[in-house]
Design a protein around this motif. Structure first.
Motif, PDB file in Angstrom:
ATOM      1  N   GLY A 123      38.282   9.919 -12.283  1.00  0.00           N
ATOM      2  CA  GLY A 123      38.782  11.004 -13.119  1.00  0.00           C
ATOM      3  C   GLY A 123      39.879  11.825 -12.493  1.00  0.00           C
ATOM      4  N   ALA A 124      40.387  11.370 -11.354  1.00  0.00           N
ATOM      5  CA  ALA A 124      41.376  12.162 -10.628  1.00  0.00           C
ATOM      6  C   ALA A 124      42.702  12.233 -11.382  1.00  0.00           C
ATOM      7  CB  ALA A 124      41.610  11.564  -9.236  1.00  0.00           C
ATOM      8  N   PRO A 125      43.375  13.396 -11.307  1.00  0.00           N
ATOM      9  CA  PRO A 125      44.667  13.537 -11.962  1.00  0.00           C
ATOM     10  C   PRO A 125      45.804  12.911 -11.168  1.00  0.00           C
ATOM     11  CG  PRO A 125      44.094  15.586 -10.865  1.00  0.00           C
ATOM     12  CD  PRO A 125      42.914  14.664 -10.696  1.00  0.00           C
ATOM     13  N   SER A 126      45.499  12.341 -10.001  1.00  0.00           N
ATOM     14  CA  SER A 126      46.517  11.692  -9.180  1.00  0.00           C
ATOM     15  C   SER A 126      45.983  10.343  -8.725  1.00  0.00           C
ATOM     16  CB  SER A 126      46.864  12.568  -7.960  1.00  0.00           C
ATOM     17  OG  SER A 126      45.705  12.774  -7.156  1.00  0.00           O
ATOM     18  N   GLY A 127      46.850   9.555  -8.101  1.00  0.00           N
ATOM     19  CA  GLY A 127      46.425   8.253  -7.617  1.00  0.00           C
ATOM     20  C   GLY A 127      46.582   7.161  -8.655  1.00  0.00           C
ATOM     21  N   LEU A 128      45.658   6.188  -8.641  1.00  0.00           N
ATOM     22  CA  LEU A 128      45.781   5.029  -9.525  1.00  0.00           C
ATOM     23  C   LEU A 128      45.485   5.366 -10.980  1.00  0.00           C
ATOM     24  CD1 LEU A 128      46.214   1.966  -9.862  1.00  0.00           C
ATOM     25  CD2 LEU A 128      43.754   1.680  -9.494  1.00  0.00           C
ATOM     26  N   ALA A 129      44.503   6.240 -11.235  1.00  0.00           N
ATOM     27  CA  ALA A 129      44.026   6.464 -12.605  1.00  0.00           C
ATOM     28  C   ALA A 129      45.131   6.839 -13.595  1.00  0.00           C
ATOM     29  CB  ALA A 129      42.906   7.498 -12.612  1.00  0.00           C
ATOM     30  N   PRO A 130      45.889   7.921 -13.362  1.00  0.00           N
ATOM     31  CA  PRO A 130      46.925   8.257 -14.345  1.00  0.00           C
ATOM     32  C   PRO A 130      48.036   7.229 -14.410  1.00  0.00           C
ATOM     33  CG  PRO A 130      47.127   9.657 -12.413  1.00  0.00           C
ATOM     34  CD  PRO A 130      45.836   8.906 -12.271  1.00  0.00           C
ATOM     35  N   ARG A 131      48.303   6.580 -13.304  1.00  0.00           N
ATOM     36  CA  ARG A 131      49.344   5.551 -13.305  1.00  0.00           C
ATOM     37  C   ARG A 131      48.876   4.309 -14.046  1.00  0.00           C
ATOM     38  NH1 ARG A 131      50.035   8.673  -8.641  1.00  0.00           N
ATOM     39  NH2 ARG A 131      52.206   9.034  -8.045  1.00  0.00           N
ATOM     40  N   ALA A 132      47.606   3.948 -13.864  1.00  0.00           N
ATOM     41  CA  ALA A 132      47.067   2.802 -14.592  1.00  0.00           C
ATOM     42  C   ALA A 132      47.070   3.075 -16.088  1.00  0.00           C
ATOM     43  CB  ALA A 132      45.649   2.498 -14.109  1.00  0.00           C
ATOM     44  N   LEU A 133      46.722   4.296 -16.489  1.00  0.00           N
ATOM     45  CA  LEU A 133      46.758   4.657 -17.905  1.00  0.00           C
ATOM     46  C   LEU A 133      48.177   4.533 -18.444  1.00  0.00           C
ATOM     47  CD1 LEU A 133      45.307   5.737 -20.415  1.00  0.00           C
ATOM     48  CD2 LEU A 133      45.778   8.058 -19.583  1.00  0.00           C
ATOM     49  N   ARG A 134      49.131   5.004 -17.683  1.00  0.00           N
ATOM     50  CA  ARG A 134      50.543   4.891 -18.071  1.00  0.00           C
ATOM     51  C   ARG A 134      50.935   3.429 -18.245  1.00  0.00           C
ATOM     52  NH1 ARG A 134      54.022   5.920 -13.071  1.00  0.00           N
ATOM     53  NH2 ARG A 134      53.174   3.836 -12.685  1.00  0.00           N
ATOM     54  N   ASP A 135      50.511   2.588 -17.309  1.00  0.00           N
ATOM     55  CA  ASP A 135      50.886   1.174 -17.360  1.00  0.00           C
ATOM     56  C   ASP A 135      50.183   0.439 -18.502  1.00  0.00           C
ATOM     57  OD1 ASP A 135      52.448   1.699 -15.154  1.00  0.00           O
ATOM     58  OD2 ASP A 135      50.972   0.943 -13.712  1.00  0.00           O
TER      59      ASP A 135
END
Length: 214
Positions: A123-135
């Motif tokens: 659930g972090a706002p940084s790292g892989l999670a938001p970038r994976a959602l973007r991708d």
């Protein structure tokens, strides 16, 4: 002028102390999640005075949250740099997954932090999670993925990656590579890509590496 020099010196000292505390927290997070560490242990590991802790953080939780955020953002920024020249959103996603699973051998401390702080990682706002959602969203927009809900797809991605990181602790380099590619292949298939194409995308040379396929 003299006051400015003193102020700059104090600022640098404060920055070094804070960085030492965060570094110590990262080591403890990688060891066991940091749950049992005392402030005394943290400051001793950081080689700073006990009282200096409270000049930067009010609680251990605040420090550990800062350490997790730093580790995840460090990894996320690395993914952005390595995938910047890739045009296919499916390849960007797959490469990010493969590089993340490979943290077990390339950045073991970050891998252990991820494994020990799984929920924060997902659930972090940084790292892989938001970038994976973007991708994932970019892949769906480009017609590369067939996903009904990008947030659900993200949860599947995060769970798969974390499970693989746990599974690979202590594994050989070759095992890490094979598993990373398999995880990416399975996720691409889950998102609607034909098996043959998914395997091809997940076996492309990784950016920033000289890895060859035999």
């Amino acid at each position: 002028m003299a006051d400015a020099v003193v102020t700059n010196r104090l600022d640098r000292r404060k920055a070094r102390t804070r960085a030492a505390l965060v570094t110590a927290a990262r080591a403890l997070l990688a060891r066991d999640g940091g749950v049992d560490a005392s402030i005394q242990e943290i400051t001793e590991l950081a080689d700073v005075g006990f009282g200096s802790f409270y000049n930067h953080f009010q609680t251990k939780t605040e420090l550990f949250e800062a350490a997790v955020a730093e580790a995840l953002e460090e990894h996320g920024a690395l993914l952005d740099r390595l995938t910047a020249d890739l045009d296919d959103p499916a390849e960007v996603f797959a490469a990010s997954v493969r590089l993340t699973v490979r943290l077990q051998k390339t950045h073991p401390q970050i891998a252990r932090i991820m494994a020990n702080t799984g929920q924060q990682y997902l659930g972090a706002p940084s790292g892989l999670a938001p970038r994976a959602l973007r991708d994932i969203e970019a892949g769906a927009k480009a017609g590369r993925f067939d996903v009904g809900d990008a947030a659900v797809a993200l949860a599947c991605t995060g769970g798969s990656v974390l499970a693989a990181v746990h599974l690979l602790e202590g594994a050989s380099s070759a095992k890490v590579d094979r598993t990373a590619d398999e995880v990416a292949t399975n996720l691409l298939r889950m998102f609607g890509m034909p098996t043959t194409e998914a395997r091809a995308v997940a076996r492309r040379p990784l950016p920033g590496t000289s890895r060859r396929r035999t």
